[in-house]
Scaffold this active site. Structure first.
Site, PDB file in Angstrom:
ATOM      1  N   GLU A  82       4.366  13.580  36.581  1.00  0.00           N
ATOM      2  CA  GLU A  82       3.145  13.260  35.821  1.00  0.00           C
ATOM      3  C   GLU A  82       3.405  13.358  34.321  1.00  0.00           C
ATOM      4  O   GLU A  82       2.706  14.067  33.581  1.00  0.00           O
ATOM      5  CB  GLU A  82       1.996  14.177  36.246  1.00  0.00           C
ATOM      6  CG  GLU A  82       1.591  13.944  37.699  1.00  0.00           C
ATOM      7  CD  GLU A  82       0.292  14.637  38.105  1.00  0.00           C
ATOM      8  OE1 GLU A  82      -0.038  15.679  37.522  1.00  0.00           O
ATOM      9  OE2 GLU A  82      -0.390  14.143  39.017  1.00  0.00           O
TER      10      GLU A  82
ATOM     11  N   GLU B  56       2.110  11.264  45.603  1.00  0.00           N
ATOM     12  CA  GLU B  56       1.071  12.282  45.801  1.00  0.00           C
ATOM     13  C   GLU B  56      -0.244  11.579  46.078  1.00  0.00           C
ATOM     14  O   GLU B  56      -0.611  10.644  45.367  1.00  0.00           O
ATOM     15  CB  GLU B  56       0.858  13.142  44.549  1.00  0.00           C
ATOM     16  CG  GLU B  56       1.942  14.120  44.255  1.00  0.00           C
ATOM     17  CD  GLU B  56       1.597  15.031  43.076  1.00  0.00           C
ATOM     18  OE1 GLU B  56       0.400  15.304  42.831  1.00  0.00           O
ATOM     19  OE2 GLU B  56       2.542  15.455  42.388  1.00  0.00           O
TER      20      GLU B  56
END
Ligand code: BGP
Length: 493
Positions: free
Chosen positions: A177, A389
């Site tokens: 991220e 994810e």
């Protein structure tokens, strides 16, 4: 026609600091998450930058003790039929201070055994080199990723991993991220290893004292990660041409709340800045045309950024990633009308979307948004995509029959997988899907155990009580069926 390509990488995802435990085992050094206390949806996590406070509970110290349970856990993943298992390695397990002259053999051996165990079941490891992890000693010594000396230190660690695990690991992600580095405070600490001067509440409250945050350090730090990532791509390819290296972006879709052109432009701006600022650098090898406007608007030193972008132009171009991976949990909506109410939730701000339901943590559930995101990103970059994810954080209660019937989780995932299938039908090149938190683990944002994602229950509560035993939930058997049918059958009883 099959809904998913042959060899699709079905599996689950984790992060070392949220599940490994063994925070000081076998010589491991402290890492930034090791000084972040637990919290809840309403109470922030306290960061103690000076170090670990005595008699204080830090969730990463034990995690769910994967460190001592990995054989049992990987066997359960294999039983579900996993083709892929996403995990991260901790820099501080190899180099406890980040800059030690020699790596620790114990760290090298530990991960090797994990990868070999995965391989023995035919599971491909997908390894994140940096998942919200940074040796604390380096934060103290250099201040974090904005110091350019960190780049070479990190590359030494990345290089070690590529060499040691050649033939065992083929799929790599550089920074988890990476775009979250731009989230004030959270990103500085978790993403860039830049610490506040004193104890600080890692929440998303507007009451936070953010005066220590230096936007130039944030953007410089992020640039250094781009450079490090691009160099790592080249090193990985040189060591083994089979290696495939991906970026990892927190996928954030923003819808305009209304068709007012102001709302539409606002949504476009959020989508670009959240997703494409980092995506463009890592997939196209250059900053987008509007980067300068963004730097100006955020008060970043434009000259500094232009100098950096120019200086590292070739490195970035030569280090574009092989695939684009991302996390996806929710969508947001955006309005320029101040009277429209906020959506709450603890990561992404925005306004409440009346068409969507939200999780107990305020995350707005939006399977169609996943399809939208997949198609937008594929249109833009035209490289393979992977969802690394996705999942539902929920409170799981034991039913009267003694079992966990997490049918809400099954519904969440079924709806997302069905939308993925539509995107694949539309031509998106999708490599795989690793559901987040395949085994219950510590929440990154709140530090809770109560926010569970797993197919596998772990007996541990928010305060660290529990015997850590593992138990299958109902979703375990459902996911096994999904994998066995390569995503053809997502139905359930
Ligand atoms: C992503 C992180 C993960 C993970 C997940 C769920 O942002 O990459 O580390 O934790 O979100 O979030 P949370 O744990 O806050 O529910």
């Amino acid at each position: 026609m099959a809904r998913f390509p042959e060899g699709f990488l079905w599996g689950g995802a984790t992060a070392a600091n949220q599940f490994e435990g063994g925070y000081d085992a076998d010589g491991k050094g402290l890492s930034v998450p090791d000084i972040i206390m637990g919290g809840t949806v309403d109470t922030p996590r306290i960061v103690t930058p000076a170090g670990v406070r005595p008699n204080t509970y830090y969730p990463s110290h034990q995690g769910i003790d994967f460190y001592h349970h990995y054989k049992e856990d990987i066997a359960l993943f294999a039983e579900m039929g996993f083709k892929c298992f996403r995990l991260s390695v901790q820099w501080s397990r190899f180099y406890p201070n980040g800059d030690d002259p020699e790596p620790l053999q114990a760290g090298i051996d530990y991960y090797r055994d994990i990868f070999e165990t995965c391989k023995s079941y035919g599971i491909e490891p997908l390894v994140t080199l940096s998942h919200y992890e940074f040796p604390l000693a380096l934060s103290h010594k250099y201040g974090g990723w904005d110091d350019e000396r960190v780049i070479d230190l990190w590359l030494r660690f990345a290089d070690l991993c590529f060499r040691e695990y050649k033939g065992l690991v083929k799929y790599w992600l550089t920074f988890n991220e990476i775009n979250c580095a731009m989230m004030p405070g959270f990103g500085d600490i978790y993403g860039l290893g830049i610490l506040p001067p004193k104890d600080w509440a890692l929440g998303f409250s507007s009451d936070n004292d953010n005066s220590w945050i230096d936007i130039n350090r944030t953007f410089h730090g992020l640039h250094n990660q781009f450079v490090a990532s691009a160099k790592a791509v080249q090193i990985a390819h040189a060591i083994d041409p089979e290696n495939m290296v991906g970026c990892m972006i927190a996928g954030q879709i923003a819808y305009p709340y209304s068709c007012n052109p102001d709302d539409v432009l606002d949504a476009q701006k959020k989508i670009r800045e959240n997703n494409f600022y980092c995506g463009d650098v890592q997939c196209r090898g250059e900053y987008p045309g509007w980067a300068k406007a963004l730097w100006e608007e955020r008060g970043v030193d434009v000259e500094m950024m232009e100098d950096l972008a120019y200086r590292d132009e070739e490195t970035l171009l030569n280090g574009v990633v092989d695939f684009y991976s991302f996390s996806y949990y929710m969508s947001s909506a955006t309005s320029t009308d101040p009277s429209v109410a906020g959506a709450g939730g603890n990561i992404f701000t925005g306004v409440k979307n009346p068409y969507l339901k939200a999780s107990d943590w305020g995350w707005q559930i939006d399977p169609k948004g996943l399809r939208y995101y997949l198609e937008e990103v594929y249109d833009r970059y035209q490289i393979p995509l992977m969802i690394v994810e996705n999942g539902l954080g929920a409170v799981d209660e034991r039913s009267e029959d003694g079992k966990f019937h997490d049918t809400y989780r099954i519904d969440y995932m079924r709806e997302h997988i069905d939308e993925m299938a539509k995107a694949v039908h539309d031509g998106v090149d999708l490599m795989g899907y690793t559901m987040w938190g395949c085994i219950d683990l510590v929440s990154a944002s709140t530090g809770e155990m109560k926010k569970r994602y797993g197919f596998i229950y772990v007996d541990k509560d928010n305060d660290g009580n529990g015997d850590l035993h593992r138990e299958k939930k109902e979703s375990f058997d459902w996911y096994k069926q999904v994998i066995a049918t390569n995503g053809e059958d997502t139905s359930w009883k």
